[in-house]
Design an enzyme around this catalytic site. Structure first.
Site, mmCIF file in Angstrom:
data_model
loop_
_atom_site.group_PDB
_atom_site.id
_atom_site.type_symbol
_atom_site.label_atom_id
_atom_site.label_comp_id
_atom_site.label_asym_id
_atom_site.label_seq_id
_atom_site.Cartn_x
_atom_site.Cartn_y
_atom_site.Cartn_z
ATOM 1 N N HIS A 10 64.593 42.954 23.857
ATOM 2 C CA HIS A 10 64.893 43.692 25.131
ATOM 3 C C HIS A 10 66.222 42.829 26.031
ATOM 4 O O HIS A 10 66.785 43.665 26.381
ATOM 5 C CB HIS A 10 63.741 43.184 26.051
ATOM 6 C CG HIS A 10 62.346 43.709 25.679
ATOM 7 N ND1 HIS A 10 61.855 45.176 26.059
ATOM 8 C CD2 HIS A 10 61.334 43.484 24.674
ATOM 9 C CE1 HIS A 10 60.889 45.436 25.433
ATOM 10 N NE2 HIS A 10 60.425 44.436 24.705
ATOM 11 N N THR A 11 66.094 41.523 25.635
ATOM 12 C CA THR A 11 67.182 40.979 26.417
ATOM 13 C C THR A 11 68.228 40.133 25.314
ATOM 14 O O THR A 11 68.040 38.820 25.260
ATOM 15 C CB THR A 11 66.697 40.136 27.334
ATOM 16 O OG1 THR A 11 65.712 39.091 26.806
ATOM 17 C CG2 THR A 11 66.050 40.726 28.675
ATOM 18 N N THR A 12 68.786 40.908 24.601
ATOM 19 C CA THR A 12 69.568 40.021 23.707
ATOM 20 C C THR A 12 71.131 40.010 24.285
ATOM 21 O O THR A 12 71.852 39.678 23.235
ATOM 22 C CB THR A 12 69.481 40.487 22.412
ATOM 23 O OG1 THR A 12 69.705 41.956 22.481
ATOM 24 C CG2 THR A 12 68.099 40.241 21.737
ATOM 25 N N ASP A 17 62.135 38.127 22.736
ATOM 26 C CA ASP A 17 62.526 38.552 23.861
ATOM 27 C C ASP A 17 62.692 37.274 25.001
ATOM 28 O O ASP A 17 62.226 36.786 25.977
ATOM 29 C CB ASP A 17 61.574 39.112 24.900
ATOM 30 C CG ASP A 17 61.730 39.879 26.192
ATOM 31 O OD1 ASP A 17 63.105 39.854 26.313
ATOM 32 O OD2 ASP A 17 60.921 40.136 26.935
#
Lengths: 296, 304
Positions: A68-70, A172
């Site tokens: 999701h938040t890379t 995540d």
């Protein structure tokens, strides 16, 4: 920026879009701005964090884990903290950088958690806002129990370790390096200073002085040489100012607008923003290419 | 067995505004073996009288449990229900230790347990826990002693007793209250055991002559820098022998004391400001709730 042609359009159209979210006009909850022209830092490798963002910028192929938040978007840089005689000091600048753009210049990256603890964060600002909310909830709980117990810095440090490690295990991660500092008043032998660091993967350690990101290279050598646990407040402040000055000189993504926070037996004090005196008119700067013969 | 039409589940009120199932649960606590707790500025101790089905043929039922290094409980009532709560408390302590790397504050643990008690009184498909707990512990705010009740109430005390014939122990505790603050741990344990002995009674089933023995009681203690310790059997023999030999030395005084405690236990409500749960004064409501309640409540006290 994102080569759409490489991916089937039904799989992914942007770095944060899961393949399981339908992305037609009606179904897109956030409108277009998330799908097409998302502003991504041009070169993720240039973002100064321990783990490089994945090369596919968070896109997910079928059968792959969700990421999701890379990629961080708005980031803060170094946070420094040192112990001194009566407690701890923490400092950082107020920049929220958008890639390498100095986008937001009044971002408060040090928060007061309770009367004995402060937390500072570098990395993704929005993730830090989420962490701030978590801590706020914890403190509300403390208040509601109404039993005279408040969380100590080391408890908050341990809690944040669990949160960070848990999110890492979900693939995540919260893209932050955190510094927890404060004073533990519950010990038998009086107030005890505490400084701990939590990395974005849940790695953690405690020490007499701590720094995140570039501070690890630029400030900690100074701390190793000059920091003592029994130094006075004045000494500690001037050491911290020196460290901040060095950071500002050498770290591209920093600004000359800092906050300094202090925790001692009396409580928490976070300063107003301030600037440091700097000196740039060195002779060598007058003709910068003089010693760079043979470049262009 | 069935006293009236309002006691079949916990969510039905009687016209007098009582919830009988909860009161029955509190009655179960009163019939459990006695437990005594005392705390002072540095330590908290528990002493509990273990019952046995048959003193010769069976072992004594365990009723003091270590929850964590800083918390212990004594159970009166249905011990099986107590073990459920014990498991819950151990879990809570472990979870807290895992997340915060620090011991769970005792007051929070007790509040969470009390909430569990309470929830069981508010769901039609549940029944109240038939146990009261005495919980001792030590945390950043010092030593603590709590009592929980099936109704979901809980109280913090300097000294308290619960269970069968606990009134005798309470009388002793009230008399000696001022001594607790300045006495050391050994003396505190002895006070707890003496208080417990007051409640031994003279019942055939669990002990011969109303005396404590090293088999029929348990002690738990905790304090600053002193992890919870549960003493059983031979570990406690020293304390039991000590209070008995002291008693022998002053037989006259001991006899007077025993007389006094019998007096007060017969006096019933006369002792005054104890935690007042509704069932403690059933006599006052005899007329309204039906006279059958009175006789029933007395009877199991004797069988227990």
């Amino acid at each position: 920026m994102i080569p759409h042609c490489q991916l089937p359009s039904h799989i992914a159209t942007g770095p944060h879009v899961s393949p399981f979210v339908s992305h037609n006009e009606a179904g897109a909850p956030y409108g277009d701005h998330r799908s097409e022209d998302v502003h991504v830092p041009a070169n993720p490798a240039s973002v100064p964090f321990a783990v490089a963002p994945s090369t596919d910028k968070g896109e997910v192929a079928m059968g792959e884990p969700r990421k999701h938040t890379t990629t961080p978007y708005v980031t803060g840089n170094s946070v420094l903290a040192i112990k001194y005689k009566d407690g701890v000091l923490m400092a950082c600048d107020m920049l929220g950088a958008y890639g390498s753009t100095k986008r937001y210049k009044s971002v408060q990256r040090i928060i007061r958690v309770n009367d004995t603890t402060i937390v500072g964060a570098s990395g993704e600002i929005s993730d830090f806002q989420y962490i701030s909310n978590l801590l706020e909830e914890l403190m509300t709980q403390d208040f509601c129990y109404d039993d005279g117990c408040t969380m100590t810095p080391s408890e908050i440090h341990a809690y944040l370790c669990r949160v960070m490690y848990n999110r890492r295990n979900k693939m995540d991660p919260l893209w932050n390096s955190l510094v927890v500092a404060g004073v533990d008043k519950n010990g038998k032998e009086g107030n005890k200073s505490f400084i701990g660091s939590v990395g974005m993967l849940g790695t953690s350690y405690t020490d007499s002085h701590v720094a995140t990101s570039f501070g690890n290279y630029l400030s900690r050598p100074l701390f190793r040489e000059f920091q003592r646990d029994d130094m006075s407040l004045e000494e500690a402040v001037s050491l911290m100012q020196e460290a901040l000055r060095v950071l500002f000189y050498r770290d591209k993504t920093s600004i000359n607008k800092f906050v300094l926070a202090k925790v001692d037996g009396e409580g928490v004090a976070i300063s107003k923003p301030f600037a440091l005196d700097t000196k740039w008119d060195f002779k060598a700067f007058m003709n910068p290419s003089k010693h760079a013969v043979g470049s262009w | 067995m069935f006293r009236n039409q309002y006691d079949t589940d916990v969510t039905t009120w009687s016209p007098q505004g009582r919830i009988f199932q909860v009161e029955y649960a509190m009655e179960a606590v009163k019939q459990g073996g006695c437990a005594v707790g005392i705390r002072n500025k540095t330590h908290a101790v528990l002493a509990a009288l273990k019952l046995s089905q048959d003193a010769d043929l069976s072992s004594y039922q365990k009723k003091v449990f270590k929850i964590d290094n800083h918390v212990g409980i004594a159970v009166s009532g249905l011990i099986a229900d107590g073990r459920i709560l014990c498991r819950y408390m151990r879990n809570e302590c472990l979870n807290h230790k895992f997340v915060y790397e620090s011991p769970l504050p005792v007051a929070r643990l007790v509040r969470d347990v009390a909430d569990r008690h309470q929830v069981a009184t508010a769901r039609s498909w549940k029944r109240p826990f038939g146990v009261g707990l005495l919980c001792i512990g030590h945390d950043q705010t010092g030593p603590h002693l709590f009592q929980t009740c099936p109704s979901g109430n809980y109280w913090e005390y300097y000294a308290i007793a619960m269970g069968a014939r606990s009134q005798a122990s309470k009388t002793y505790l009230e008399k000696k209250l001022d001594d607790f603050e300045k006495c050391d741990l050994d003396e505190l344990v002895k006070h707890a055991l003496r208080a417990l002995e007051e409640s031994c009674g003279t019942r055939k089933a669990d002990d011969k002559d109303g005396k404590l023995t090293k088999q029929n009681c348990t002690v738990a203690l905790v304090g600053e820098g002193k992890p919870l310790l549960v003493l059983d059997g031979d570990d406690i023999a020293e304390y039991v022998d000590a209070i008995h030999s002291e008693q022998e030395e002053a037989t006259g005084a001991a006899a007077a004391e025993a007389e006094m405690s019998i007096d007060t236990s017969q006096g019933g409500d006369g002792a005054g400001d104890l935690p007042s749960v509704p069932t403690q004064a059933p006599t006052t409501e005899t007329g309204a709730a039906g006279g059958d309640g009175q006789a029933e409540e007395q009877q199991p006290m004797e069988e227990g």
